[in-house]
Design a protein around this motif. Structure first.
Motif, PDB file in Angstrom:
ATOM      1  N   LEU A  35     -11.673  -4.535  -6.681  1.00 23.98           N
ATOM      2  CA  LEU A  35     -11.407  -5.089  -8.006  1.00 23.98           C
ATOM      3  C   LEU A  35     -12.275  -6.314  -8.253  1.00 23.98           C
ATOM      4  CD1 LEU A  35      -7.497  -4.942  -7.992  1.00 23.98           C
ATOM      5  CD2 LEU A  35      -9.062  -3.299  -9.042  1.00 23.98           C
ATOM      6  N   PRO A  36     -12.596  -6.597  -9.511  1.00 24.80           N
ATOM      7  CA  PRO A  36     -13.344  -7.819  -9.817  1.00 24.80           C
ATOM      8  C   PRO A  36     -12.563  -9.050  -9.391  1.00 24.80           C
ATOM      9  CG  PRO A  36     -13.284  -6.332 -11.721  1.00 24.80           C
ATOM     10  CD  PRO A  36     -12.319  -5.794 -10.720  1.00 24.80           C
ATOM     11  N   GLN A  92       0.823  -1.208   0.000  1.00 22.09           N
ATOM     12  CA  GLN A  92       0.000   0.000   0.000  1.00 22.09           C
ATOM     13  C   GLN A  92       0.859   1.261   0.000  1.00 22.09           C
ATOM     14  OE1 GLN A  92      -4.006  -0.122   2.125  1.00 22.09           O
ATOM     15  NE2 GLN A  92      -2.823  -1.584   3.351  1.00 22.09           N
ATOM     16  N   GLN A  93       1.967   1.227   0.735  1.00 22.18           N
ATOM     17  CA  GLN A  93       2.812   2.417   0.862  1.00 22.18           C
ATOM     18  C   GLN A  93       3.746   2.615  -0.329  1.00 22.18           C
ATOM     19  OE1 GLN A  93       2.727   4.720   3.151  1.00 22.18           O
ATOM     20  NE2 GLN A  93       1.943   3.878   5.067  1.00 22.18           N
ATOM     21  N   ALA A  94       4.119   1.537  -0.976  1.00 22.55           N
ATOM     22  CA  ALA A  94       5.136   1.606  -2.039  1.00 22.55           C
ATOM     23  C   ALA A  94       4.542   1.321  -3.407  1.00 22.55           C
ATOM     24  CB  ALA A  94       6.266   0.624  -1.738  1.00 22.55           C
ATOM     25  N   GLY A 135      -9.060  -2.076  -3.992  1.00 23.72           N
ATOM     26  CA  GLY A 135      -8.753  -1.574  -5.326  1.00 23.72           C
ATOM     27  C   GLY A 135      -7.291  -1.631  -5.701  1.00 23.72           C
ATOM     28  N   VAL A 136      -6.467  -2.284  -4.877  1.00 33.44           N
ATOM     29  CA  VAL A 136      -5.026  -2.364  -5.139  1.00 33.44           C
ATOM     30  C   VAL A 136      -4.719  -3.643  -5.915  1.00 33.44           C
ATOM     31  CG1 VAL A 136      -2.729  -2.511  -4.117  1.00 33.44           C
ATOM     32  CG2 VAL A 136      -4.468  -1.024  -3.089  1.00 33.44           C
ATOM     33  N   LEU A 137      -4.113  -3.483  -7.073  1.00 34.93           N
ATOM     34  CA  LEU A 137      -3.716  -4.614  -7.899  1.00 34.93           C
ATOM     35  C   LEU A 137      -2.229  -4.861  -7.698  1.00 34.93           C
ATOM     36  CD1 LEU A 137      -4.257  -6.675 -10.193  1.00 34.93           C
ATOM     37  CD2 LEU A 137      -3.717  -4.835 -11.814  1.00 34.93           C
ATOM     38  N   ILE A 138      -1.874  -6.102  -7.350  1.00 33.59           N
ATOM     39  CA  ILE A 138      -0.467  -6.480  -7.173  1.00 33.59           C
ATOM     40  C   ILE A 138      -0.048  -7.310  -8.374  1.00 33.59           C
ATOM     41  CG2 ILE A 138       1.183  -7.751  -5.747  1.00 33.59           C
ATOM     42  CD1 ILE A 138      -0.493  -7.048  -3.319  1.00 33.59           C
ATOM     43  N   SER A 198       2.706  -2.809  -7.001  1.00 38.10           N
ATOM     44  CA  SER A 198       1.299  -2.581  -6.681  1.00 38.10           C
ATOM     45  C   SER A 198       0.835  -1.258  -7.266  1.00 38.10           C
ATOM     46  CB  SER A 198       1.087  -2.589  -5.165  1.00 38.10           C
ATOM     47  OG  SER A 198       1.855  -1.581  -4.542  1.00 38.10           O
ATOM     48  N   VAL A 199      -0.445  -1.204  -7.610  1.00 41.65           N
ATOM     49  CA  VAL A 199      -1.038   0.019  -8.149  1.00 41.65           C
ATOM     50  C   VAL A 199      -2.527   0.002  -7.822  1.00 41.65           C
ATOM     51  CG1 VAL A 199      -1.364  -1.092 -10.410  1.00 41.65           C
ATOM     52  CG2 VAL A 199      -1.393   1.410 -10.234  1.00 41.65           C
TER      53      VAL A 199
END
Length: 284
Positions: free
Chosen positions: A278-279, A178-180, A214-217, A244-245
């Protein structure tokens, strides 16, 4: 040396690998060379020398560390700005390695050690450092090349402190992602924050858990993840790199780079965008 390693990538990986081995992040949580003990810092130069010899296939020397195209060569390593030379190295050839993980740079040079290139003062063992004339006499083979990047070295100190403040390896992994965001995260980073050998497993679990925010890794070993990174105009992912984004559904007439998930275009989220899960398709 240039023939064996034209762009310095092999040497850079060797230096980084020696540092990671001594840091032992999976058992210690360490990620900076400054966290090594005095004895370990001394061992870093020895480890770099041994790994360079193995990586480049250099023969043992009879009197010095190894031979390069028939020439006896000693290797000197420093994380600072100078090297120390014992009296018996006078007249000999030295490969000089300088590396600093704080700046993220390393250099390799060649020097014929001569008395007139040394400082006048010596330590108790008779070792002397290079004078300004000596430093200018170094023939640089690779100079100020980047070491492999690690997220924990780049993040602000308060962010790293927030990551390590979490009580479990899983929680620290999720805080890291989350932070990076949009930062290359290595397996060494994962080992350090989890302080476990299964850091990659924690990253896979974080992928599932953070999708609800909503974070995609992404991981460079998966072709689909690399395609998504390319479509979103993110940095190219190397096979061992995680990134991550946070994403958000793209509104109509938005010309931002997007990927399609469950038939809906998604773009990189901006600070004011709300969290949107996210789905489940991205978890498979």
């Amino acid at each position: 040396m240039l023939r064996l390693d034209p762009d310095g990538s092999r040497m850079g990986a060797v230096i980084d690998g020696a540092g990671r081995h001594l840091l032992d992040p999976a058992h210690t949580g360490r990620y900076l060379w400054s966290q090594l003990t005095k004895g370990e810092k001394t061992g870093l130069g020895v480890a770099v020398g041994h790994r360079i010899q193995r990586e480049l296939g250099l023969a043992d020397g009879l009197h010095l560390d190894f031979r390069v195209v028939g020439h006896e060569v000693d290797m000197r390593f420093t994380t600072g700005g100078n090297w120390m030379f014992p009296p018996e190295l006078q007249g000999g050839l030295c490969l000089l390695v300088r590396a600093d993980d704080a700046s993220g740079q390393w250099s390799l040079g060649l020097l014929r050690v001569r008395p007139e290139l040394m400082r006048t003062g010596a330590n108790r063992d008779g070792k002397r450092g290079l004078s300004a004339q000596g430093r200018s006499a170094i023939h640089w083979i690779h100079r100020d090349l980047p070491l492999p990047e690690h997220a924990l070295r780049q993040l602000p100190a308060d962010v790293v402190a927030a990551i390590f403040a979490k009580s479990s390896g899983q929680a620290r992994t999720e805080e890291l992602f989350q932070q990076a965001q949009l930062t290359a995260i290595t397996t060494a980073d994962l080992s350090a924050v989890t302080m476990q050998l299964d850091g990659v497993k924690r990253a896979r679990e974080a992928r599932r858990r953070l999708a609800s925010r909503g974070v995609l890794i992404l991981n460079g070993t998966h072709s689909r993840d690399c395609e998504w990174a390319s479509a979103l105009d993110l940095p190219v992912l190397a096979p061992s790199i995680w990134m991550s984004v946070r994403l958000t559904p793209a509104p109509q007439h938005d010309d931002s780079p997007t990927i399609t998930l469950n038939g809906i275009p998604w773009r990189v989220a901006r600070p004011g965008d709300p969290e949107t899960p996210l789905p489940t398709a991205v978890l498979r």
